[in-house]
Design an enzyme around this catalytic site. Structure first.
Site, PDB file in Angstrom:
ATOM      1  N   SER A  20      -0.532  33.575  42.128  1.00  0.00           N
ATOM      2  CA  SER A  20      -1.520  33.464  41.976  1.00  0.00           C
ATOM      3  C   SER A  20      -1.569  33.555  40.530  1.00  0.00           C
ATOM      4  O   SER A  20      -1.123  33.764  39.576  1.00  0.00           O
ATOM      5  CB  SER A  20      -2.223  35.074  42.458  1.00  0.00           C
ATOM      6  OG  SER A  20      -3.526  34.806  41.429  1.00  0.00           O
ATOM      7  N   LYS A  76     -10.933  41.962  51.512  1.00  0.00           N
ATOM      8  CA  LYS A  76     -12.183  41.502  51.251  1.00  0.00           C
ATOM      9  C   LYS A  76     -13.950  42.654  51.526  1.00  0.00           C
ATOM     10  O   LYS A  76     -14.827  42.678  51.006  1.00  0.00           O
ATOM     11  CB  LYS A  76     -12.862  40.274  50.927  1.00  0.00           C
ATOM     12  CG  LYS A  76     -12.256  39.326  49.775  1.00  0.00           C
ATOM     13  CD  LYS A  76     -12.496  37.622  49.821  1.00  0.00           C
ATOM     14  CE  LYS A  76     -12.217  36.898  48.980  1.00  0.00           C
ATOM     15  NZ  LYS A  76     -11.828  35.699  49.202  1.00  0.00           N
ATOM     16  N   ALA A 137     -13.741  33.055  59.498  1.00  0.00           N
ATOM     17  CA  ALA A 137     -15.213  34.113  59.453  1.00  0.00           C
ATOM     18  C   ALA A 137     -14.595  35.272  58.657  1.00  0.00           C
ATOM     19  O   ALA A 137     -15.205  36.321  59.088  1.00  0.00           O
ATOM     20  CB  ALA A 137     -15.821  34.563  61.264  1.00  0.00           C
ATOM     21  N   GLY A 138     -13.680  35.168  58.253  1.00  0.00           N
ATOM     22  CA  GLY A 138     -13.143  36.809  57.425  1.00  0.00           C
ATOM     23  C   GLY A 138     -14.198  36.673  56.094  1.00  0.00           C
ATOM     24  O   GLY A 138     -14.407  35.640  55.738  1.00  0.00           O
ATOM     25  N   GLY A 139     -13.257  36.908  54.632  1.00  0.00           N
ATOM     26  CA  GLY A 139     -14.116  37.674  53.881  1.00  0.00           C
ATOM     27  C   GLY A 139     -14.152  36.101  52.910  1.00  0.00           C
ATOM     28  O   GLY A 139     -15.449  35.950  52.542  1.00  0.00           O
ATOM     29  N   ALA A 140     -12.899  34.993  52.846  1.00  0.00           N
ATOM     30  CA  ALA A 140     -13.812  34.049  51.880  1.00  0.00           C
ATOM     31  C   ALA A 140     -14.396  33.025  52.888  1.00  0.00           C
ATOM     32  O   ALA A 140     -15.089  32.509  52.642  1.00  0.00           O
ATOM     33  CB  ALA A 140     -11.897  33.513  51.959  1.00  0.00           C
ATOM     34  N   VAL A 228      -9.840  26.353  50.251  1.00  0.00           N
ATOM     35  CA  VAL A 228     -10.154  27.995  49.797  1.00  0.00           C
ATOM     36  C   VAL A 228      -8.879  27.778  48.583  1.00  0.00           C
ATOM     37  O   VAL A 228      -8.378  28.144  47.798  1.00  0.00           O
ATOM     38  CB  VAL A 228     -10.926  28.744  50.644  1.00  0.00           C
ATOM     39  CG1 VAL A 228     -12.261  28.534  50.583  1.00  0.00           C
ATOM     40  CG2 VAL A 228      -9.867  28.917  51.719  1.00  0.00           C
TER      41      VAL A 228
END
Length: 295
Positions: A20, A76, A137-140, A228
């Site tokens: 990251s 998330k 369809a998760g947090g992102a 993303v």
């Protein structure tokens, strides 16, 4: 020169996050403001922990005097029950990527959706939003779905291998954007075939999750593709999309602008966007995400 302030500490909780660039962006911008700002990675993979350990990790950060935490995959949504308050946009999304730790409170925000919107509008300013398909369809995915609808998408079809999650996100977005057509894409091939844009919002393509989220043959020249994932910056999906004549937007825009938003929330300072973008470009020179030198 700006006088040095007391040290600020923040961190990122997630799985497989060693590459990251968020720490480098935060600390470089903090230094430019004269802030002694330490930002560390709290990698579930490295520490042999899981989402169920999230409460203990947040408590640890509080005990160490952190001013805030960024939250990424797969936490998330898991973070929501652990918060004392939540911003309106994060509540609408049902996902949090930024938590302010202050005076015993844990205040959740979402800078992902704004970050994605900024990145997409800068890289593909004339993207046709009339018919968008989203994978994930998760947090992102909650953030990217909210972003494209907020940007004016007339139709959004959500696909996820967990159809219940896709249905839940589609229903949530339909409530917030009743003027748009929001549905579940049960037939991905048919959905992409008639789409103007494709948003990828799963971890597939990351260093720890290599691969393609969709067969390359489903991509067509009339489609723009937005990602993303940013480590690596040039994912297998983007490579395949370019080869098939698609215009693309990499995950760097979302990475930079969500960091800009989080930095402001953590520090109360206004980051210089151009400076953060230039730093990110240096760190990803040639399309390869490089490990920053922080020593």
């Amino acid at each position: 020169m700006t006088q040095k302030r007391d040290i600020l500490r923040a961190g990122l909780i997630g799985f497989g996050i060693q590459r990251s660039l968020t720490p480098a962006m935060h600390m470089r911008e903090g230094a430019a403001h004269g802030v002694d700002y330490q930002y560390e990675l709290i990698d579930l993979n490295e520490r042999k922990l899981g989402p169920d350990d999230l409460d203990a990790l947040v408590a640890e950060a509080e005990q160490r005097g952190f001013c805030g935490l960024n939250i990424t995959y797969p936490c998330k949504q898991k973070i929501l029950p652990l918060l004392t308050d939540i911003s309106e946009d994060a509540r609408k999304l049902g996902a949090v990527n930024t938590v302010i730790l202050r005076n015993g409170k844990r205040i959740g925000h979402n800078t992902d959706w704004w970050g994605f919107a900024q990145g997409l509008s800068r890289q593909l300013p004339d993207a046709d939003l009339s018919s968008v398909v989203q994978i994930g369809a998760g947090g992102a995915g909650a953030a990217t779905a909210y972003a494209v609808l907020e940007m004016g998408a007339r139709s959004l079809a959500v696909f996820d291998i967990d159809q219940d999650k896709a249905s839940e996100l589609a229903s949530l977005m339909a409530r917030h954007f009743p003027e748009a057509s929001v549905s579940v894409a049960s037939d991905l091939q048919a959905a992409i075939g008639g789409a103007t844009g494709l948003v990828h919002a799963t971890p597939i393509g990351m260093d720890k999750h290599p691969g393609m989220p969709v067969p390359a043959e489903l991509l067509h020249p009339g489609l723009w593709v937005a990602e993303v994932v940013y480590f690596p910056l040039e994912t297998a999906l983007l490579q395949a999309a370019r080869q098939r004549g698609c215009r693309v937007a990499n995950g760097g825009g979302m990475a930079v602008f969500q960091a800009v938003g989080a930095f402001s929330l953590f520090t109360g300072l206004q980051p210089e966007v151009g400076r953060v973008l230039r730093h990110f470009e240096v760190l990803t020179e040639g399309g390869v995400t490089r490990q920053p030198q922080t020593a």
